[in-house]
Motif scaffolding. Structure first.
Motif, PDB file in Angstrom:
ATOM      1  N   SER A  70       0.660  -1.079   0.328  1.00 22.22           N
ATOM      2  CA  SER A  70      -0.053  -0.158  -0.133  1.00 22.22           C
ATOM      3  C   SER A  70       1.056   1.489  -0.373  1.00 22.22           C
ATOM      4  N   VAL A  71       1.999   0.902   0.653  1.00 17.44           N
ATOM      5  CA  VAL A  71       2.702   2.606   0.617  1.00 17.44           C
ATOM      6  C   VAL A  71       4.318   2.378  -0.343  1.00 17.44           C
ATOM      7  N   ALA A  72       4.322   0.942  -0.893  1.00 17.10           N
ATOM      8  CA  ALA A  72       5.565   1.496  -2.700  1.00 17.10           C
ATOM      9  C   ALA A  72       4.733   1.799  -3.560  1.00 17.10           C
ATOM     10  N   SER A  73       6.000   2.491  -4.267  1.00 20.38           N
ATOM     11  CA  SER A  73       5.722   3.317  -5.190  1.00 20.38           C
ATOM     12  C   SER A  73       5.849   3.150  -6.328  1.00 20.38           C
ATOM     13  N   GLY A  74       6.426   1.788  -6.867  1.00 13.50           N
ATOM     14  CA  GLY A  74       7.037   1.211  -7.821  1.00 13.50           C
ATOM     15  C   GLY A  74       5.799   1.216  -8.622  1.00 13.50           C
ATOM     16  N   THR A  75       5.950   0.426 -10.087  1.00 13.77           N
ATOM     17  CA  THR A  75       5.162  -0.157 -11.213  1.00 13.77           C
ATOM     18  C   THR A  75       5.365  -1.332 -10.799  1.00 13.77           C
ATOM     19  N   TYR A  76       6.561  -1.986 -10.948  1.00  9.12           N
ATOM     20  CA  TYR A  76       6.271  -3.426 -10.395  1.00  9.12           C
ATOM     21  C   TYR A  76       6.292  -3.139  -8.828  1.00  9.12           C
ATOM     22  N   ILE A  77       5.422  -4.224  -8.162  1.00  4.27           N
ATOM     23  CA  ILE A  77       6.076  -5.543  -7.160  1.00  4.27           C
ATOM     24  C   ILE A  77       6.465  -6.362  -6.429  1.00  4.27           C
TER      25      ILE A  77
END
Length: 95
Positions: free
Chosen positions: A88-95
């Motif tokens: 929910s806090v990640a900013s990447g295009t892919y996780i």
């Protein structure tokens, strides 16, 4: 125009002090290789009731290979819920 983060690595942490230094070194090596290919990598460390040893190793680690590092503290007692918090806090295009 500012380029965003390509990949977010979500790492859930609890009581991994024994293994964490090597894990972070491996992730850093991978992020460094990705950078040579023009891929930006973010580390999202989710500390779910993490013990002192785990927190200390994370705090002292050399994470310069990552373009961005986030660390959040949660109280889930659950790998799945903690992973979701990290996503929910990640900013990447892919996780």
């Amino acid at each position: 125009m500012t380029r965003g983060i390509d990949v977010s690595v979500v790492l859930t942490l609890h009581h991994e002090g024994k293994y964490l230094a090597r894990t972070l070194a491996s992730l850093s090596e991978t992020a460094a290789v990705a950078r040579t290919e023009g891929i930006t990598v973010e580390l999202v460390a989710v500390q779910d009731r993490a013990d002192y040893a785990t927190k200390k190793i994370l705090r002292n680690a050399n994470l310069a290979a990552f373009q961005h590092v986030q660390s959040i503290d949660v109280d889930n007692g659950s790998v799945g819920l903690s992973r979701n918090d990290g996503c929910s806090v990640a900013s990447g295009t892919y996780i």
